[in-house]
Design a protein around this motif. Structure first.
Motif, PDB file in Angstrom:
ATOM      1  N   LEU A   1       0.771  -1.116   0.007  1.00  0.00           N
ATOM      2  CA  LEU A   1      -0.079  -0.129   0.002  1.00  0.00           C
ATOM      3  C   LEU A   1       0.724   1.313   0.279  1.00  0.00           C
ATOM      4  O   LEU A   1       1.750   1.439   0.818  1.00  0.00           O
ATOM      5  CB  LEU A   1      -0.956  -0.051   1.025  1.00  0.00           C
ATOM      6  CG  LEU A   1      -1.750  -0.953   1.618  1.00  0.00           C
ATOM      7  CD1 LEU A   1      -2.822  -1.135   2.524  1.00  0.00           C
ATOM      8  CD2 LEU A   1      -2.876  -1.192   0.147  1.00  0.00           C
ATOM      9  N   LYS A   2       0.696   2.233  -1.038  1.00  0.00           N
ATOM     10  CA  LYS A   2       1.375   3.350  -0.852  1.00  0.00           C
ATOM     11  C   LYS A   2       0.395   4.687  -1.427  1.00  0.00           C
ATOM     12  O   LYS A   2      -0.574   4.424  -1.965  1.00  0.00           O
ATOM     13  CB  LYS A   2       2.396   3.368  -1.936  1.00  0.00           C
ATOM     14  CG  LYS A   2       3.527   2.260  -1.428  1.00  0.00           C
ATOM     15  CD  LYS A   2       4.726   2.552  -2.601  1.00  0.00           C
ATOM     16  CE  LYS A   2       5.777   1.603  -2.211  1.00  0.00           C
ATOM     17  NZ  LYS A   2       7.024   1.597  -3.249  1.00  0.00           N
TER      18      LYS A   2
ATOM     19  N   GLU B   1      -3.227   3.543   0.182  1.00  0.00           N
ATOM     20  CA  GLU B   1      -3.024   3.358   1.612  1.00  0.00           C
ATOM     21  C   GLU B   1      -3.990   4.331   2.582  1.00  0.00           C
ATOM     22  O   GLU B   1      -4.716   3.699   3.470  1.00  0.00           O
ATOM     23  CB  GLU B   1      -1.665   3.734   2.185  1.00  0.00           C
ATOM     24  CG  GLU B   1      -1.226   3.531   3.758  1.00  0.00           C
ATOM     25  CD  GLU B   1       0.041   3.934   4.132  1.00  0.00           C
ATOM     26  OE1 GLU B   1       0.267   4.166   5.266  1.00  0.00           O
ATOM     27  OE2 GLU B   1       0.981   4.002   3.316  1.00  0.00           O
TER      28      GLU B   1
ATOM     29  N   VAL C   1       0.487   2.759   7.968  1.00  0.00           N
ATOM     30  CA  VAL C   1       1.287   1.414   7.891  1.00  0.00           C
ATOM     31  C   VAL C   1       2.832   1.607   8.289  1.00  0.00           C
ATOM     32  O   VAL C   1       3.482   2.562   8.130  1.00  0.00           O
ATOM     33  CB  VAL C   1       1.171   0.901   6.397  1.00  0.00           C
ATOM     34  CG1 VAL C   1       2.059  -0.479   6.326  1.00  0.00           C
ATOM     35  CG2 VAL C   1      -0.110   0.723   6.107  1.00  0.00           C
TER      36      VAL C   1
END
Length: 244
Positions: free
Chosen positions: A119-120, A124, A153
């Motif tokens: 996830l980015k 995210e 995260v």
């Protein structure tokens, strides 16, 4: 008949009127189609439940009057910070939902060597908002008046640093003979849960070097979304408020 209970981000003050925020208003006005004069219970994360009466209701706007406030007794004396490795599909949703029901204080999504979720950026942010809503819904259902925060995260180094304030730090590892019931009573616990394929030997060694104690919950290998529920239930039974 059970009075509906909702989370709202609005400020709640006894004796005053307020307009519910969009999410709560949509649930009250559009989904349940509640009408003026009907009762509901509100909470905004300050530890209290608020008795309220609907003054005006439409599909988009709901005005309520706050009649009273009651401090809840649903928060555990044991603080639990869950470090949960990211997983695909509904498994992460399940882990978040059940962790809230088990009394978790804070949830930290983790990336690990065998984690298959990346996830980015916007993706995210979208997932974090989704998981926070899962936590809100779980708090509404189980009677909690505080909503655990879902943090951004973290990688393992960030997680090790973040969890340093907890009295006891545990990494679930089925190849150890250490059990929870042999440990002294802590005031707070950090639980580290690996991915479906398990943590690597290097990651377990790094966790131990950072002060984490490997523990086993039993002879069977639990799925990544089952492990935190089982671990928190045992922690709450041993040191918290389950079974009291």
């Amino acid at each position: 008949m059970r009075i509906p209970r909702f989370y709202t981000a609005s400020e709640l003050t006894v004796g005053s009127s307020c307009e519910l925020d969009d999410n709560a208003a949509q649930h009250v006005g559009r989904v349940l189609r509640m009408q003026p004069g009907q009762q509901l219970i509100l909470f905004n994360g300050d530890g209290q439940d608020y008795d309220a009466t609907i003054q005006d209701s439409s599909k988009k706007h709901v005005q309520v009057e706050i009649a009273g406030a009651t401090a809840t007794t649903t928060e555990s004396p044991l603080g639990i910070v869950l470090g949960q490795t990211l997983s695909k599909g509904d498994r992460m949703d399940y882990a978040v939902q059940k962790a809230v029901e088990m009394g978790v204080s804070q949830i930290v999504p983790l990336t690990t060597e065998r984690c298959d979720v990346k996830l980015k950026g916007d993706r995210e942010d979208k997932r974090l908002r989704h998981w926070q809503q899962v936590a809100i819904s779980a708090a509404e259902q189980c009677g909690r008046a505080r909503v655990p925060e879902i943090l951004p995260v973290m990688n393992l180094n960030q997680w090790f640093e973040h969890s340093q304030t907890c009295d006891l730090r545990l990494v679930l590892h089925h190849r150890t003979e250490q059990s929870l019931k042999s440990l002294a009573t802590p005031g707070s616990v950090a639980l580290m849960i690996g991915p479906e394929g398990g943590l690597s030997p290097e990651e377990i060694a790094a966790a131990e070097q950072s002060g984490f104690l490997p523990v086993a919950l039993g002879p069977r290998v639990l799925r990544t979304e089952t492990a935190p529920v089982a671990a928190m239930a045992l922690c709450q039974w041993l040191w918290g408020d389950i079974g009291t």
